[in-house]
Motif scaffolding. Sequence first.
Motif, PDB file in Angstrom:
ATOM      1  N   HIS A 174      59.411   8.549  55.743  1.00 52.72           N
ATOM      2  CA  HIS A 174      58.896   8.255  54.391  1.00 52.72           C
ATOM      3  C   HIS A 174      59.950   8.766  53.391  1.00 52.72           C
ATOM      4  O   HIS A 174      59.936   8.070  52.241  1.00 52.72           O
ATOM      5  N   ALA A 178      61.511   6.626  49.986  1.00 52.64           N
ATOM      6  CA  ALA A 178      61.199   7.371  48.716  1.00 52.64           C
ATOM      7  C   ALA A 178      61.845   6.805  47.787  1.00 52.64           C
ATOM      8  O   ALA A 178      61.587   6.354  46.482  1.00 52.64           O
ATOM      9  N   SER A 181      61.570   3.108  45.841  1.00 51.74           N
ATOM     10  CA  SER A 181      60.527   2.944  44.931  1.00 51.74           C
ATOM     11  C   SER A 181      60.934   1.845  43.847  1.00 51.74           C
ATOM     12  O   SER A 181      61.992   2.149  43.371  1.00 51.74           O
TER      13      SER A 181
END
Length: 215
Positions: A174, A178, A181
């Motif tokens: 994760h 990130a 994005s």
Amino acid sequence: MSTKNPQARAGSAPMLNLLPIAGGPPPERADAARNRRKILDAAARIVAEEGPEAVTMNQVAHASCIGVGTVYRRFGDVAQLLLALLDDRERQFQEAYLNGPPPLGPGAPADERLDAFLDALVDRSVEQREILLAAQTAGPVARYGNGAYLAMHLHLTLLIGQARPEFNAALLAHLLLAPFSPSLIHHLSVEKELSAGELKSGMRQLIRLQTPVTH
């Protein structure tokens, strides 16, 4: 901390077939499949040359040499056409990292595949930043539940689990995703004018920062 996913330590080959590949169209006749390909290729050219805001059903019909009625029947509206284009590109990307040649595909050590995957993801994110940004604007948190994100997360979890089994692979997956994005990629590549090469270098440095310091 040990990874919570014991399957991640067992090797990637058996697990890769279980990745939640982005959903696609049902089986098509050959002529319907050709028309779909022409429409998506035309939409992709317009996006690349003028941006997603320039896409209209009439313009796509003209560029693809397919009747506008067929374009509407196939995709409904511009929003659905752009989502289909994004899904099409995602399927190509998934095919590359699941079944393509190493180091992105199977056959290379996990750490080399991890670097290759992040490099490819930079290229994909920069190339498709406008469409990805439009999708994020429409649903800010929807990214984390869609098939494309889940597939990338599971793939990274497997690679990290193989390379560093002492880490919490699912969490790190994760955290590595990130920075991708769409809003951040747009800010860095457009407003800060950073190249794809600079973004790749930054991701490598970020990974090295996560390596524990031994005393």
